[in-house]
Scaffold this motif. Structure first.
Motif, PDB file in Angstrom:
ATOM      1  N   VAL A  52      44.468  48.512 -28.126  1.00  4.93           N
ATOM      2  CA  VAL A  52      44.321  49.773 -28.831  1.00  4.93           C
ATOM      3  C   VAL A  52      42.971  49.753 -29.544  1.00  4.93           C
ATOM      4  N   ALA A  53      42.093  50.656 -29.149  1.00 10.06           N
ATOM      5  CA  ALA A  53      40.786  50.754 -29.801  1.00 10.06           C
ATOM      6  C   ALA A  53      40.923  51.585 -31.063  1.00 10.06           C
ATOM      7  N   VAL A  54      40.373  51.079 -32.145  1.00  9.25           N
ATOM      8  CA  VAL A  54      40.262  51.851 -33.373  1.00  9.25           C
ATOM      9  C   VAL A  54      38.785  52.189 -33.518  1.00  9.25           C
ATOM     10  N   ILE A  55      38.497  53.473 -33.468  1.00  7.04           N
ATOM     11  CA  ILE A  55      37.112  53.936 -33.454  1.00  7.04           C
ATOM     12  C   ILE A  55      36.849  54.765 -34.710  1.00  7.04           C
ATOM     13  N   GLY A  56      35.639  54.671 -35.216  1.00  5.04           N
ATOM     14  CA  GLY A  56      35.273  55.408 -36.416  1.00  5.04           C
ATOM     15  C   GLY A  56      33.905  54.966 -36.897  1.00  5.04           C
ATOM     16  N   GLY A  57      33.479  55.535 -37.975  1.00  3.70           N
ATOM     17  CA  GLY A  57      32.133  55.318 -38.480  1.00  3.70           C
ATOM     18  C   GLY A  57      31.863  53.926 -39.007  1.00  3.70           C
ATOM     19  N   GLY A  58      30.604  53.517 -38.895  1.00  6.12           N
ATOM     20  CA  GLY A  58      30.153  52.247 -39.436  1.00  6.12           C
ATOM     21  C   GLY A  58      30.073  52.263 -40.945  1.00  6.12           C
ATOM     22  N   GLU A  59      30.109  53.435 -41.519  1.00  4.89           N
ATOM     23  CA  GLU A  59      30.197  53.614 -42.967  1.00  4.89           C
ATOM     24  C   GLU A  59      31.243  54.693 -43.204  1.00  4.89           C
ATOM     25  N   ALA A  60      32.079  54.475 -44.218  1.00  2.59           N
ATOM     26  CA  ALA A  60      33.132  55.447 -44.507  1.00  2.59           C
ATOM     27  C   ALA A  60      33.560  55.312 -45.958  1.00  2.59           C
ATOM     28  N   PRO A  61      34.097  56.378 -46.534  1.00  2.71           N
ATOM     29  CA  PRO A  61      34.572  56.306 -47.913  1.00  2.71           C
ATOM     30  C   PRO A  61      35.832  55.437 -48.018  1.00  2.71           C
ATOM     31  N   PRO A  62      36.139  54.969 -49.224  1.00  5.36           N
ATOM     32  CA  PRO A  62      37.298  54.074 -49.418  1.00  5.36           C
ATOM     33  C   PRO A  62      38.613  54.609 -48.858  1.00  5.36           C
ATOM     34  N   LEU A  79      42.722  65.833 -27.678  1.00  5.04           N
ATOM     35  CA  LEU A  79      42.932  64.938 -28.812  1.00  5.04           C
ATOM     36  C   LEU A  79      44.237  65.303 -29.490  1.00  5.04           C
ATOM     37  N   GLN A  80      45.084  64.307 -29.714  1.00  6.22           N
ATOM     38  CA  GLN A  80      46.323  64.513 -30.458  1.00  6.22           C
ATOM     39  C   GLN A  80      46.099  64.047 -31.879  1.00  6.22           C
ATOM     40  N   ARG A  81      46.645  64.744 -32.823  1.00 11.80           N
ATOM     41  CA  ARG A  81      46.456  64.392 -34.224  1.00 11.80           C
ATOM     42  C   ARG A  81      47.699  63.717 -34.790  1.00 11.80           C
ATOM     43  N   ALA A  82      47.454  62.847 -35.755  1.00 10.92           N
ATOM     44  CA  ALA A  82      48.544  62.168 -36.452  1.00 10.92           C
ATOM     45  C   ALA A  82      48.299  62.295 -37.948  1.00 10.92           C
ATOM     46  N   ALA A  83      49.379  62.294 -38.719  1.00  9.69           N
ATOM     47  CA  ALA A  83      49.275  62.454 -40.166  1.00  9.69           C
ATOM     48  C   ALA A  83      49.108  61.133 -40.909  1.00  9.69           C
ATOM     49  N   THR A  84      49.636  60.053 -40.336  1.00 11.08           N
ATOM     50  CA  THR A  84      49.595  58.754 -41.010  1.00 11.08           C
ATOM     51  C   THR A  84      49.174  57.668 -40.023  1.00 11.08           C
ATOM     52  N   PRO A  85      48.738  56.515 -40.533  1.00 11.00           N
ATOM     53  CA  PRO A  85      48.416  55.403 -39.627  1.00 11.00           C
ATOM     54  C   PRO A  85      49.599  54.992 -38.743  1.00 11.00           C
ATOM     55  N   GLY A  86      50.783  54.921 -39.325  1.00  9.89           N
ATOM     56  CA  GLY A  86      51.956  54.558 -38.533  1.00  9.89           C
ATOM     57  C   GLY A  86      52.232  55.558 -37.431  1.00  9.89           C
ATOM     58  N   ASP A  87      52.086  56.854 -37.752  1.00  8.28           N
ATOM     59  CA  ASP A  87      52.280  57.895 -36.742  1.00  8.28           C
ATOM     60  C   ASP A  87      51.241  57.784 -35.632  1.00  8.28           C
ATOM     61  N   ALA A  88      50.006  57.448 -35.994  1.00  7.88           N
ATOM     62  CA  ALA A  88      48.937  57.339 -35.000  1.00  7.88           C
ATOM     63  C   ALA A  88      49.226  56.218 -34.011  1.00  7.88           C
ATOM     64  N   VAL A  89      49.602  55.055 -34.517  1.00  8.56           N
ATOM     65  CA  VAL A  89      49.888  53.913 -33.639  1.00  8.56           C
ATOM     66  C   VAL A  89      51.135  54.186 -32.805  1.00  8.56           C
ATOM     67  N   ALA A  90      52.167  54.736 -33.429  1.00 10.21           N
ATOM     68  CA  ALA A  90      53.390  55.048 -32.682  1.00 10.21           C
ATOM     69  C   ALA A  90      53.105  56.053 -31.563  1.00 10.21           C
ATOM     70  N   ALA A  91      52.318  57.089 -31.863  1.00 12.39           N
ATOM     71  CA  ALA A  91      52.006  58.099 -30.847  1.00 12.39           C
ATOM     72  C   ALA A  91      51.221  57.478 -29.700  1.00 12.39           C
ATOM     73  N   ALA A  92      50.239  56.656 -30.015  1.00  9.45           N
ATOM     74  CA  ALA A  92      49.432  56.029 -28.961  1.00  9.45           C
ATOM     75  C   ALA A  92      50.315  55.188 -28.041  1.00  9.45           C
ATOM     76  N   LEU A  93      51.169  54.376 -28.629  1.00  7.86           N
ATOM     77  CA  LEU A  93      52.011  53.499 -27.812  1.00  7.86           C
ATOM     78  C   LEU A  93      53.097  54.257 -27.076  1.00  7.86           C
ATOM     79  N   GLU A  94      53.638  55.307 -27.692  1.00 11.42           N
ATOM     80  CA  GLU A  94      54.624  56.139 -26.998  1.00 11.42           C
ATOM     81  C   GLU A  94      54.010  56.817 -25.792  1.00 11.42           C
ATOM     82  N   MET A  95      52.756  57.246 -25.914  1.00 16.03           N
ATOM     83  CA  MET A  95      52.091  57.884 -24.788  1.00 16.03           C
ATOM     84  C   MET A  95      51.840  56.907 -23.649  1.00 16.03           C
TER      85      MET A  95
END
Length: 153
Positions: free
Chosen positions: A7-17, A134-150
């Motif tokens: 599972v790739a986690v992609i995002g910016g090299g700089e990000a707010p807390p 692109l599918q959207r998720a509300a929480t980190p757990g939802d994002a991982v669950a959706a990716a794996l369910e797909m």
């Protein structure tokens, strides 16, 4: 696990807390589900996700844009220097079974678009941009669950 999902986690090299906290939790969730966390190997979202995976005893792999490992974040289990710059985004999208975008901008959008072009699940968490498919998720757990369910896991 002999044949884990990547599972790739992609995002910016700089990000707010707030975004880094979300990425860290995505990394934890990926590790808890027994998947390998794949990322670009540098700082920001990439480091936070790898840190989360490490905290849960998971495995992370960074595909670096550089010719060596000098900028690899310290949370990676393994890193691969490519000397490809932004072109390494293609490698990340190809190597991943699913991608989770946490915030991010142009580089993240490129990875998401390549993943979608290849028919892979791409989940967005706190993304402000639109990419068809692109599918959207509300929480980190939802994002991982959706990716794996797909992936029918």
């Amino acid at each position: 696990m002999s044949n884990p999902l990547y599972v790739a986690v992609i995002g910016g090299g700089e990000a707010p807390p707030k975004i880094l906290d979300l990425a860290r939790e995505v990394g934890r969730q990926v590790a808890r589900r027994g998947a390998v966390l794949l990322c670009g190997g540098l700082g920001g979202v990439m480091a936070a996700a790898a840190q989360g995976a490490q905290e849960e005893g998971g495995v992370s792999l960074g595909i670096l844009p550089d010719p060596d490992r000098s900028r690899a974040n310290p949370y990676l289990t393994y890193s691969i220097p490519t000397n490809l710059g932004h072109a390494r985004n293609v490698l990340i999208a190809h190597a991943a079974d699913a991608l989770i975008a946490v915030d991010g901008s142009h580089g993240t959008i490129s990875e998401a678009a390549i993943g979608l072009k290849m028919g892979k699940p791409v989940i967005g968490l706190q993304v402000t941009w639109e990419v068809p498919g692109l599918q959207r998720a509300a929480t980190p757990g939802d994002a991982v669950a959706a990716a794996l369910e797909m992936l029918a896991i």
